[in-house]
Design a protein around this motif. Structure first.
Motif, PDB file in Angstrom:
ATOM      1  N   SER A 270      18.085  42.861 -11.282  1.00 44.05           N
ATOM      2  CA  SER A 270      17.049  43.935 -11.749  1.00 44.05           C
ATOM      3  C   SER A 270      16.843  43.574 -13.474  1.00 44.05           C
ATOM      4  O   SER A 270      17.708  43.041 -14.302  1.00 44.05           O
ATOM      5  N   HIS A 271      15.417  43.846 -13.757  1.00 44.26           N
ATOM      6  CA  HIS A 271      15.236  43.591 -15.341  1.00 44.26           C
ATOM      7  C   HIS A 271      15.860  44.648 -16.379  1.00 44.26           C
ATOM      8  O   HIS A 271      15.842  44.530 -17.346  1.00 44.26           O
ATOM      9  N   ASP A 272      16.321  45.758 -15.403  1.00 42.81           N
ATOM     10  CA  ASP A 272      16.601  47.113 -16.223  1.00 42.81           C
ATOM     11  C   ASP A 272      18.256  46.817 -16.343  1.00 42.81           C
ATOM     12  O   ASP A 272      19.101  46.853 -15.610  1.00 42.81           O
ATOM     13  N   GLN A 273      18.477  46.749 -17.707  1.00 41.89           N
ATOM     14  CA  GLN A 273      19.834  46.534 -17.942  1.00 41.89           C
ATOM     15  C   GLN A 273      20.830  47.506 -17.578  1.00 41.89           C
ATOM     16  O   GLN A 273      21.907  47.077 -17.007  1.00 41.89           O
ATOM     17  N   GLN A 274      20.535  48.836 -17.668  1.00 40.12           N
ATOM     18  CA  GLN A 274      21.398  49.862 -16.993  1.00 40.12           C
ATOM     19  C   GLN A 274      21.561  49.860 -15.589  1.00 40.12           C
ATOM     20  O   GLN A 274      22.659  49.930 -15.264  1.00 40.12           O
ATOM     21  N   GLN A 275      20.475  49.704 -14.938  1.00 40.79           N
ATOM     22  CA  GLN A 275      20.548  49.520 -13.381  1.00 40.79           C
ATOM     23  C   GLN A 275      21.412  48.246 -13.041  1.00 40.79           C
ATOM     24  O   GLN A 275      22.365  48.294 -12.107  1.00 40.79           O
ATOM     25  N   ARG A 276      21.300  47.213 -13.810  1.00 39.76           N
ATOM     26  CA  ARG A 276      21.914  46.004 -13.308  1.00 39.76           C
ATOM     27  C   ARG A 276      23.512  46.187 -13.692  1.00 39.76           C
ATOM     28  O   ARG A 276      24.318  45.687 -12.754  1.00 39.76           O
ATOM     29  N   HIS A 277      23.811  46.787 -14.677  1.00 39.49           N
ATOM     30  CA  HIS A 277      25.218  47.115 -15.023  1.00 39.49           C
ATOM     31  C   HIS A 277      25.870  48.177 -14.238  1.00 39.49           C
ATOM     32  O   HIS A 277      27.107  48.159 -13.920  1.00 39.49           O
ATOM     33  N   PHE A 278      25.027  49.348 -13.895  1.00 42.42           N
ATOM     34  CA  PHE A 278      25.847  50.399 -12.941  1.00 42.42           C
ATOM     35  C   PHE A 278      26.085  49.627 -11.648  1.00 42.42           C
ATOM     36  O   PHE A 278      26.951  50.026 -10.988  1.00 42.42           O
ATOM     37  N   ALA A 279      25.029  48.838 -11.234  1.00 38.10           N
ATOM     38  CA  ALA A 279      25.161  48.146  -9.968  1.00 38.10           C
ATOM     39  C   ALA A 279      26.551  47.311  -9.823  1.00 38.10           C
ATOM     40  O   ALA A 279      27.294  47.358  -8.987  1.00 38.10           O
ATOM     41  N   ALA A 280      26.840  46.635 -10.872  1.00 34.23           N
ATOM     42  CA  ALA A 280      27.973  45.693 -11.080  1.00 34.23           C
ATOM     43  C   ALA A 280      29.125  46.535 -11.203  1.00 34.23           C
ATOM     44  O   ALA A 280      30.226  46.207 -10.433  1.00 34.23           O
ATOM     45  N   TYR A 281      29.232  47.666 -11.661  1.00 27.28           N
ATOM     46  CA  TYR A 281      30.456  48.549 -11.851  1.00 27.28           C
ATOM     47  C   TYR A 281      30.791  48.970 -10.443  1.00 27.28           C
ATOM     48  O   TYR A 281      32.047  48.987 -10.110  1.00 27.28           O
ATOM     49  N   LEU A 282      29.791  49.442  -9.869  1.00 22.85           N
ATOM     50  CA  LEU A 282      30.132  49.851  -8.426  1.00 22.85           C
ATOM     51  C   LEU A 282      30.604  48.593  -7.246  1.00 22.85           C
ATOM     52  O   LEU A 282      31.709  49.041  -6.830  1.00 22.85           O
ATOM     53  N   LEU A 283      29.990  47.784  -7.610  1.00 21.95           N
ATOM     54  CA  LEU A 283      30.413  46.569  -6.737  1.00 21.95           C
ATOM     55  C   LEU A 283      31.564  46.189  -7.059  1.00 21.95           C
ATOM     56  O   LEU A 283      32.598  45.844  -6.200  1.00 21.95           O
ATOM     57  N   ARG A 284      32.205  46.228  -8.468  1.00 18.07           N
ATOM     58  CA  ARG A 284      33.525  45.728  -8.751  1.00 18.07           C
ATOM     59  C   ARG A 284      34.698  46.752  -8.252  1.00 18.07           C
ATOM     60  O   ARG A 284      35.720  46.280  -7.811  1.00 18.07           O
ATOM     61  N   TRP A 285      34.248  48.027  -8.197  1.00 15.91           N
ATOM     62  CA  TRP A 285      35.568  48.926  -7.900  1.00 15.91           C
ATOM     63  C   TRP A 285      35.277  49.383  -6.715  1.00 15.91           C
ATOM     64  O   TRP A 285      36.288  49.990  -6.153  1.00 15.91           O
ATOM     65  N   ARG A 286      34.113  49.213  -5.892  1.00 14.19           N
ATOM     66  CA  ARG A 286      34.299  49.742  -4.248  1.00 14.19           C
ATOM     67  C   ARG A 286      33.740  48.772  -3.436  1.00 14.19           C
ATOM     68  O   ARG A 286      33.749  49.202  -2.258  1.00 14.19           O
ATOM     69  N   THR A 287      33.993  47.564  -3.744  1.00  9.55           N
ATOM     70  CA  THR A 287      33.904  46.241  -2.744  1.00  9.55           C
ATOM     71  C   THR A 287      34.655  45.398  -2.852  1.00  9.55           C
ATOM     72  O   THR A 287      35.324  45.237  -3.940  1.00  9.55           O
ATOM     73  N   GLU A 288      34.896  44.298  -2.003  1.00 10.77           N
ATOM     74  CA  GLU A 288      35.686  43.025  -2.235  1.00 10.77           C
ATOM     75  C   GLU A 288      34.565  42.043  -2.542  1.00 10.77           C
ATOM     76  O   GLU A 288      35.220  40.624  -2.915  1.00 10.77           O
ATOM     77  N   SER A 289      33.485  42.358  -3.286  1.00 12.69           N
ATOM     78  CA  SER A 289      32.493  41.095  -3.624  1.00 12.69           C
ATOM     79  C   SER A 289      33.048  40.431  -4.964  1.00 12.69           C
ATOM     80  O   SER A 289      33.458  41.102  -6.019  1.00 12.69           O
ATOM     81  N   HIS A 290      32.796  39.317  -4.867  1.00  8.20           N
ATOM     82  CA  HIS A 290      32.892  38.372  -5.924  1.00  8.20           C
ATOM     83  C   HIS A 290      31.952  37.173  -6.024  1.00  8.20           C
ATOM     84  O   HIS A 290      31.976  36.065  -6.207  1.00  8.20           O
ATOM     85  N   SER A 291      30.657  37.709  -5.849  1.00 12.93           N
ATOM     86  CA  SER A 291      29.633  36.920  -5.613  1.00 12.93           C
ATOM     87  C   SER A 291      29.320  36.191  -6.958  1.00 12.93           C
ATOM     88  O   SER A 291      29.486  36.745  -7.993  1.00 12.93           O
TER      89      SER A 291
END
Length: 323
Positions: free
Chosen positions: A121-142
């Motif tokens: 996303s070009h929206d900085q807040q959306q991009r980093h909220f998505a990253a926060y959720l992926l880091r702590w609620r999934t096993e993703s290391h994409s």
């Protein structure tokens, strides 16, 4: 007699038919009637009181969502996920991002693909909220999650992020990357030459603790610059730990730095070198020996938390320095 027999047979037949109909739940009950769920018989796979679903015809979407956890094909799930991820963006609606984060925490790992797409996303807040959720609620290391997480090491504050999560994105990003820096090596190697001093320092720390060999001298110099006495709280401890964990390849830069180091930096350089020499010679010192070294080098003026920050420093026990 014939007439009486016919009447009796009719009554009995109606009673049996009614029992059969009620047993198959085909007749609606009055509002005051109580339905007692049937008890499953052996071999049905149903717990006591659980109703079987007739799968011979179309299955309602709501039933699908209960029957197949994690299935993103349900229209309601897809629509809800789209709305929740959209709400993570910066807009004029108060607290919608906070509510969306809480709901996405419940839904994940369902919706991982939605959040992975939001990383672009070009929206900085959306991009980093998505990253926060992926880091702590999934096993993703994409690769993309690693890139956005390295981006979060910058000093720049993201509007809305702190107000919602009550921490700096750099702190969360640093701790997550420190748990396993290897998947993020490529973006970290690029960030080592960042113009953002905080991102550069955190990156040098991360590359040092995984003993990356691409640019050890440059990473060492960045870390050594933070050993001296300055106004940045905690950076000397973090740098000391990183230089020690880099191992013997840090020794040339450590010895060179003595030429210009101030008093505090000199004492920390001594501590690092002595620990590296101990390791090289297979020497394991007692706690009393570490206390004696601490008094000799006067490192208690730098930290009262750790006897030996080379070996003991912990990103969760210490405040993360903000540059």
């Amino acid at each position: 007699m014939t007439l009486v027999g016919f009447v009796v047979a009719s009554v009995l037949g109606a009673g049996l038919l009614g029992a059969s109909v009620f047993a198959n739940a085909q007749v609606a009950l009055a509002a005051d009637d109580e339905v007692v769920p049937p008890v499953a018989t052996a071999g049905t796979g149903l717990a006591s009181g659980e109703l079987a679903v007739d799968m011979s015809g179309p299955v309602p979407t709501a039933t699908l969502r209960r029957s197949v956890p994690g299935d993103e094909s349900a229209p309601e799930t897809l629509a809800e996920l789209d709305e929740l991820v959209a709400a993570l963006a910066e807009d004029r609606t108060l607290w919608n991002a906070s509510r969306a984060i809480d709901r996405l925490r419940e839904l994940l790992p369902i919706g991982t693909s939605h959040l992975e797409r939001a990383l672009d996303s070009h929206d900085q807040q959306q991009r980093h909220f998505a990253a926060y959720l992926l880091r702590w609620r999934t096993e993703s290391h994409s690769p993309r999650l690693c890139e956005v997480t390295v981006e979060a090491l910058r000093r720049d504050l993201i509007p809305g992020y702190y107000r919602t999560l009550l921490h700096r994105p750099a702190v969360d990003a640093l701790r997550w990357l420190a748990s396993d820096p290897v998947p993020a090596l490529e973006p970290l190697r690029r960030a080592l030459y960042s113009q953002d001093s905080q991102q550069q320092f955190y990156t040098a720390y991360l590359l040092a603790i995984c003993a990356d060999t691409k640019a050890p001298s440059f990473a060492c110099r960045i870390l050594i610059d933070h050993l001296g006495d300055n106004d940045i709280g905690g950076d000397a401890l973090m740098a000391t730990n990183a230089l020690y964990r880099m191992g013997p390849r840090a020794l040339p830069e450590i010895r060179l730095a003595r030429r210009y180091a101030d008093d505090q930096a000199s004492r920390m350089l001594d501590l690092i070198e002595r620990n590296l020499i101990d390791d090289d010679n297979g020497i394991v010192r007692t706690l009393d020996a570490h206390h004696a070294r601490r008094q000799q080098l006067r490192t208690d003026t730098v930290t009262t938390v750790y006897v030996d920050p080379c070996r003991e420093f912990d990103l969760y026990r210490s405040p993360i320095p903000q540059l």
